[in-house]
Design a protein around this motif. Structure first.
Motif, PDB file in Angstrom:
ATOM      1  N   UNK A 146       0.878  -1.333   0.098  1.00  0.00           N
ATOM      2  CA  UNK A 146       0.015  -0.049   0.054  1.00  0.00           C
ATOM      3  C   UNK A 146       0.513   1.292   0.461  1.00  0.00           C
ATOM      4  N   UNK A 147       0.488   1.818  -1.352  1.00  0.00           N
ATOM      5  CA  UNK A 147       1.225   3.246  -1.143  1.00  0.00           C
ATOM      6  C   UNK A 147       0.362   4.201  -1.236  1.00  0.00           C
ATOM      7  N   UNK A 148       1.145   5.847  -0.599  1.00  0.00           N
ATOM      8  CA  UNK A 148       0.067   6.928  -1.174  1.00  0.00           C
ATOM      9  C   UNK A 148       1.468   7.792  -1.700  1.00  0.00           C
ATOM     10  N   UNK A 149       1.060   8.208  -3.027  1.00  0.00           N
ATOM     11  CA  UNK A 149       1.741   9.599  -3.323  1.00  0.00           C
ATOM     12  C   UNK A 149       0.823  10.340  -4.189  1.00  0.00           C
ATOM     13  N   UNK A 150       1.036  11.760  -3.285  1.00  0.00           N
ATOM     14  CA  UNK A 150      -0.164  12.608  -4.111  1.00  0.00           C
ATOM     15  C   UNK A 150      -0.299  13.135  -5.592  1.00  0.00           C
ATOM     16  N   UNK A 199      -3.378   3.176  -2.523  1.00  0.00           N
ATOM     17  CA  UNK A 199      -2.988   2.542  -3.827  1.00  0.00           C
ATOM     18  C   UNK A 199      -2.487   1.350  -3.285  1.00  0.00           C
ATOM     19  N   UNK A 200      -2.247   0.755  -4.732  1.00  0.00           N
ATOM     20  CA  UNK A 200      -1.706  -0.642  -4.493  1.00  0.00           C
ATOM     21  C   UNK A 200      -0.415  -0.567  -5.494  1.00  0.00           C
ATOM     22  N   UNK A 201       1.078  -1.020  -4.852  1.00  0.00           N
ATOM     23  CA  UNK A 201       2.748  -0.614  -5.333  1.00  0.00           C
ATOM     24  C   UNK A 201       1.963  -0.059  -6.412  1.00  0.00           C
ATOM     25  N   UNK A 234      -2.925  -7.254 -13.433  1.00  0.00           N
ATOM     26  CA  UNK A 234      -1.629  -6.963 -12.897  1.00  0.00           C
ATOM     27  C   UNK A 234      -1.798  -6.680 -11.849  1.00  0.00           C
ATOM     28  N   UNK A 235      -2.800  -7.066 -11.088  1.00  0.00           N
ATOM     29  CA  UNK A 235      -3.269  -7.191  -9.526  1.00  0.00           C
ATOM     30  C   UNK A 235      -2.834  -8.536  -9.070  1.00  0.00           C
ATOM     31  N   UNK A 236      -2.349  -9.197  -8.019  1.00  0.00           N
ATOM     32  CA  UNK A 236      -1.802 -10.345  -7.033  1.00  0.00           C
ATOM     33  C   UNK A 236      -3.328 -10.178  -6.222  1.00  0.00           C
ATOM     34  N   UNK A 237      -2.920 -11.677  -5.830  1.00  0.00           N
ATOM     35  CA  UNK A 237      -3.511 -12.235  -4.533  1.00  0.00           C
ATOM     36  C   UNK A 237      -3.418 -11.463  -3.366  1.00  0.00           C
ATOM     37  N   UNK A 238      -1.925 -11.187  -3.104  1.00  0.00           N
ATOM     38  CA  UNK A 238      -1.691 -10.189  -2.217  1.00  0.00           C
ATOM     39  C   UNK A 238      -1.953  -8.487  -2.176  1.00  0.00           C
TER      40      UNK A 238
END
Length: 75
Positions: free
Chosen positions: A7-11, A19-21, A49-53
């Protein structure tokens, strides 16, 4: 808590929403798909492009928010 590093946060991405990665996949969108009844496998099939994790990370992040904690407290 497992998978929270995903989980990342980028303005500059998705108006700073978690968001995810670093992709333009806000946690809230994944939670909305799950809440509408989609299974994790269906989400991944529709969006390879999404993964189970990534989905596990969203669930863990939501659990963290509901508990009133922050990512830094979970580390």
């Amino acid at each position: 808590m497992e998978h929270l590093e995903r989980i990342t946060v980028n303005p500059l991405i998705a108006h700073g929403k978690p968001c995810i990665r670093g992709m333009r996949w806000p946690v809230e969108v994944i939670m909305d798909m799950l809440g509408s009844g989609m299974l994790p496998g269906e989400i991944i099939e529709d969006h390879p492009e999404l993964e189970l994790n990534d989905i596990f990370a969203c669930l863990n992040y939501a659990k963290l928010l509901v508990s009133g904690r922050t990512i830094s407290e979970a580390a």
